[in-house]
Design a protein around this motif. Structure first.
Motif, PDB file in Angstrom:
ATOM      1  N   VAL A  55       4.867   1.776  -3.286  1.00 57.68           N
ATOM      2  CA  VAL A  55       4.278   0.901  -4.298  1.00 57.68           C
ATOM      3  C   VAL A  55       4.897   1.256  -5.643  1.00 57.68           C
ATOM      4  O   VAL A  55       4.688   2.354  -6.163  1.00 57.68           O
ATOM      5  CB  VAL A  55       2.747   1.051  -4.336  1.00 57.68           C
ATOM      6  CG1 VAL A  55       2.141   0.112  -5.362  1.00 57.68           C
ATOM      7  CG2 VAL A  55       2.161   0.777  -2.950  1.00 57.68           C
ATOM      8  N   ARG A  56       5.655   0.329  -6.208  1.00 54.95           N
ATOM      9  CA  ARG A  56       6.365   0.569  -7.471  1.00 54.95           C
ATOM     10  C   ARG A  56       5.971  -0.479  -8.515  1.00 54.95           C
ATOM     11  O   ARG A  56       5.531  -1.590  -8.173  1.00 54.95           O
ATOM     12  CB  ARG A  56       7.883   0.534  -7.256  1.00 54.95           C
ATOM     13  CG  ARG A  56       8.383   1.644  -6.334  1.00 54.95           C
ATOM     14  CD  ARG A  56       9.887   1.591  -6.148  1.00 54.95           C
ATOM     15  NE  ARG A  56      10.366   2.670  -5.296  1.00 54.95           N
ATOM     16  CZ  ARG A  56      10.727   3.874  -5.725  1.00 54.95           C
ATOM     17  NH1 ARG A  56      10.650   4.142  -7.030  1.00 54.95           N
ATOM     18  NH2 ARG A  56      11.141   4.799  -4.891  1.00 54.95           N
ATOM     19  N   THR A 110       0.512  -7.313 -12.898  1.00 52.34           N
ATOM     20  CA  THR A 110      -0.308  -6.303 -13.578  1.00 52.34           C
ATOM     21  C   THR A 110      -1.459  -5.832 -12.687  1.00 52.34           C
ATOM     22  O   THR A 110      -2.078  -4.804 -12.976  1.00 52.34           O
ATOM     23  CB  THR A 110      -0.863  -6.854 -14.891  1.00 52.34           C
ATOM     24  OG1 THR A 110      -1.715  -7.982 -14.620  1.00 52.34           O
ATOM     25  CG2 THR A 110       0.271  -7.279 -15.817  1.00 52.34           C
ATOM     26  N   LYS A 111      -1.750  -6.576 -11.641  1.00 48.55           N
ATOM     27  CA  LYS A 111      -2.713  -6.141 -10.627  1.00 48.55           C
ATOM     28  C   LYS A 111      -1.892  -5.650  -9.427  1.00 48.55           C
ATOM     29  O   LYS A 111      -1.366  -6.448  -8.652  1.00 48.55           O
ATOM     30  CB  LYS A 111      -3.626  -7.291 -10.207  1.00 48.55           C
ATOM     31  CG  LYS A 111      -4.344  -7.963 -11.384  1.00 48.55           C
ATOM     32  CD  LYS A 111      -5.309  -7.016 -12.064  1.00 48.55           C
ATOM     33  CE  LYS A 111      -6.065  -7.754 -13.175  1.00 48.55           C
ATOM     34  NZ  LYS A 111      -6.956  -6.837 -13.939  1.00 48.55           N
ATOM     35  N   VAL A 112      -1.752  -4.351  -9.297  1.00 52.95           N
ATOM     36  CA  VAL A 112      -0.909  -3.760  -8.259  1.00 52.95           C
ATOM     37  C   VAL A 112      -1.741  -3.586  -6.995  1.00 52.95           C
ATOM     38  O   VAL A 112      -2.733  -2.841  -6.996  1.00 52.95           O
ATOM     39  CB  VAL A 112      -0.333  -2.406  -8.707  1.00 52.95           C
ATOM     40  CG1 VAL A 112       0.587  -1.836  -7.631  1.00 52.95           C
ATOM     41  CG2 VAL A 112       0.416  -2.571 -10.030  1.00 52.95           C
ATOM     42  N   SER A 113      -1.355  -4.266  -5.926  1.00 56.34           N
ATOM     43  CA  SER A 113      -2.107  -4.220  -4.670  1.00 56.34           C
ATOM     44  C   SER A 113      -1.240  -3.639  -3.562  1.00 56.34           C
ATOM     45  O   SER A 113      -0.011  -3.555  -3.668  1.00 56.34           O
ATOM     46  CB  SER A 113      -2.596  -5.619  -4.286  1.00 56.34           C
ATOM     47  OG  SER A 113      -1.491  -6.499  -4.144  1.00 56.34           O
ATOM     48  N   ALA A 125      -7.182   7.812   1.132  1.00 58.25           N
ATOM     49  CA  ALA A 125      -8.071   6.934   1.886  1.00 58.25           C
ATOM     50  C   ALA A 125      -7.272   5.805   2.528  1.00 58.25           C
ATOM     51  O   ALA A 125      -6.152   5.490   2.125  1.00 58.25           O
ATOM     52  CB  ALA A 125      -9.148   6.363   0.973  1.00 58.25           C
ATOM     53  N   ASP A 126      -7.874   5.196   3.540  1.00 58.46           N
ATOM     54  CA  ASP A 126      -7.262   4.021   4.150  1.00 58.46           C
ATOM     55  C   ASP A 126      -7.463   2.825   3.231  1.00 58.46           C
ATOM     56  O   ASP A 126      -8.559   2.628   2.670  1.00 58.46           O
ATOM     57  CB  ASP A 126      -7.891   3.736   5.517  1.00 58.46           C
ATOM     58  CG  ASP A 126      -7.526   4.792   6.548  1.00 58.46           C
ATOM     59  OD1 ASP A 126      -6.436   5.378   6.421  1.00 58.46           O
ATOM     60  OD2 ASP A 126      -8.335   5.034   7.460  1.00 58.46           O
ATOM     61  N   VAL A 127      -6.432   2.019   3.096  1.00 62.27           N
ATOM     62  CA  VAL A 127      -6.499   0.831   2.235  1.00 62.27           C
ATOM     63  C   VAL A 127      -6.151  -0.390   3.071  1.00 62.27           C
ATOM     64  O   VAL A 127      -5.439  -0.305   4.070  1.00 62.27           O
ATOM     65  CB  VAL A 127      -5.551   0.952   1.027  1.00 62.27           C
ATOM     66  CG1 VAL A 127      -5.973   2.108   0.126  1.00 62.27           C
ATOM     67  CG2 VAL A 127      -4.098   1.152   1.477  1.00 62.27           C
ATOM     68  N   ARG A 128      -6.649  -1.541   2.646  1.00 58.84           N
ATOM     69  CA  ARG A 128      -6.370  -2.801   3.318  1.00 58.84           C
ATOM     70  C   ARG A 128      -5.145  -3.462   2.704  1.00 58.84           C
ATOM     71  O   ARG A 128      -4.768  -3.166   1.569  1.00 58.84           O
ATOM     72  CB  ARG A 128      -7.564  -3.739   3.208  1.00 58.84           C
ATOM     73  CG  ARG A 128      -8.876  -3.162   3.702  1.00 58.84           C
ATOM     74  CD  ARG A 128      -9.980  -4.193   3.559  1.00 58.84           C
ATOM     75  NE  ARG A 128     -10.044  -4.733   2.194  1.00 58.84           N
ATOM     76  CZ  ARG A 128     -10.679  -4.149   1.188  1.00 58.84           C
ATOM     77  NH1 ARG A 128     -11.327  -2.986   1.381  1.00 58.84           N
ATOM     78  NH2 ARG A 128     -10.694  -4.703  -0.012  1.00 58.84           N
ATOM     79  N   SER A 129      -4.564  -4.354   3.454  1.00 57.30           N
ATOM     80  CA  SER A 129      -3.473  -5.145   2.903  1.00 57.30           C
ATOM     81  C   SER A 129      -4.015  -6.044   1.801  1.00 57.30           C
ATOM     82  O   SER A 129      -5.008  -6.760   1.993  1.00 57.30           O
ATOM     83  CB  SER A 129      -2.825  -5.989   4.000  1.00 57.30           C
ATOM     84  OG  SER A 129      -1.825  -6.812   3.463  1.00 57.30           O
TER      85      SER A 129
END
Length: 393
Positions: free
Chosen positions: A67-68, A173-176, A84-88
């Motif tokens: 994630v960049r 600006t919202k990094v997912s 932690a586990d994260v969702r797509s």
């Protein structure tokens, strides 16, 4: 009277001497013959034995997403818990979006201006079209109006593209998270400045269910396998994706089986090996990226092969595998075996034995070829295990 006693004594002495001589003249008793030594045997029968090879390897994540940063700005918030586990699509960071909101508003204003200019240009071109037909205006004036109409349309398209770009940058600006997986340590903190030009690394997300297992196999072993299949000594596995079993770092067996995904075709010049990749389900996340494991891959089936316990097989000075058997007359005979692989605690013998032969497994130290022996209670028969590790000898 005394003379009579002397004759009696003399007779007794003579009788004793005769008895002694008679006893000495009897032949000596022969010792009893030693009993034939007892040996333990297994009766071998041919069967189709799965042949597998155990290879070292390491686990690797199924997917890796770095994630960049894709826009410049100051990090305002970290919205996930490290590890932690994260969702797509889950929000990970927010970057200060004020400059990008302003840029979007500016692009939208330019789009509105371009749209208004296009309306005016369209109206002028339509008016000039009617006038040029009656020679009220010159043809040059009409051509200029049509050109202005096209330029206005192009300006509107460029303004629309600018709005799209500004909206995309605002979204950056919202990094997912691009994938679902396990998050790692954050590389930036709140207040840090990130740059799109430098592609600042913010964190890494790895999908580990399923997970890859990359093992290495020597090119020589692969060549030997292909030759064995070509000669008919081995029968290739008919399944499209052969099953793979796994042994963990502590020696325990991984409970789930994987499938072979591909075998590399390029030999590493430094190690002389090729990479073999398998994929394993990992719902409990027992396997973590970078773990050292040993994978057992089923390579084929040895048709009409015998499983002989390892204790029954020895090697002569020439390195040939041999075993002692009890023939039909109860005597010990030596057999030269074709045994190149082992399956668990047993040798896989592809030649040198016959169906129903009794192979000696117990009492080998006290017998040699040609000796008469008696067979004790038969030992447990060797059993082929489909997932048993097999190594080339």
């Amino acid at each position: 009277m005394r003379v009579q006693q002397k004759h009696l004594l003399s007779g007794a002495v003579v009788a004793g001497l005769l008895a002694t001589l008679a006893g000495c003249s009897k032949p000596a008793a022969t010792p009893a013959a030693a009993p034939a030594p007892a040996v333990g045997v297994v009766t071998v029968h041919p069967s189709n034995v799965p042949i597998s090879i155990e290879l070292p390897g390491r686990t690797a994540p199924y997917l890796v997403a770095q994630v960049r940063a894709r826009v410049d700005g100051v990090v305002q918030q970290r919205a996930y818990t490290e590890g932690a586990d994260v969702r797509s699509g889950q929000l990970l960071y927010t970057i200060d979006d004020a400059p990008y909101r302003a840029a979007l508003a500016n692009a939208q204003a330019a789009q509105q201006k371009a749209a208004a200019n296009l309306v005016a240009a369209n109206a002028l071109a339509d008016r000039y079209k009617a006038l040029v037909g009656g020679n009220a205006i010159s043809k040059q004036a009409y051509d200029n109006a049509v050109a202005a109409q096209g330029q206005a349309a192009a300006d509107l398209a460029a303004a629309q593209a600018s709005v799209t770009t500004a909206r995309i940058n605002l979204g950056y600006t919202k990094v997912s998270s691009p994938i679902a997986g396990r998050s790692s340590v954050s590389q930036v903190t709140q207040g840090a400045y990130v740059q799109a030009s430098a592609a600042t690394l913010m964190t890494t997300v790895q999908q580990i269910d399923p997970i890859y297992v990359d093992v290495t196999q020597s090119s020589a072993a692969g060549l030997q396998l292909r030759q064995a299949i070509a000669s008919g000594q081995l029968r290739a596995d008919s399944s499209a994706q052969p099953a793979v079993s796994l042994k963990l770092e502590d020696g325990s067996n991984y409970p789930l089986q994987g499938k072979l995904q591909f075998s590399g075709i390029t030999v590493d010049q430094a190690t002389g090996s090729v990479t073999v990749r398998a994929v394993f389900p990992n719902p409990q996340h027992v396997l973590l990226p970078g773990m050292f494991v040993r994978a057992s891959l089923v390579q084929g089936t040895a048709a009409n092969a015998f499983l002989v316990p390892g204790a029954a097989v020895s090697h002569d000075p020439q390195g040939r595998a041999t075993a002692l058997v009890v023939d039909g007359g109860g005597k010990v005979a030596q057999r030269t075996l074709q045994a190149d692989t082992v399956s668990g605690a047993n040798w896989v013998v592809t030649g040198g034995l016959k169906d129903g032969e009794q192979v000696i497994v117990d009492g080998l130290q006290q017998v040699k070829p040609g000796m008469q022996v008696r067979v004790a209670a038969p030992a447990a028969q060797p059993v082929a295990a489909a997932t048993a590790a097999t190594s080339a000898r």
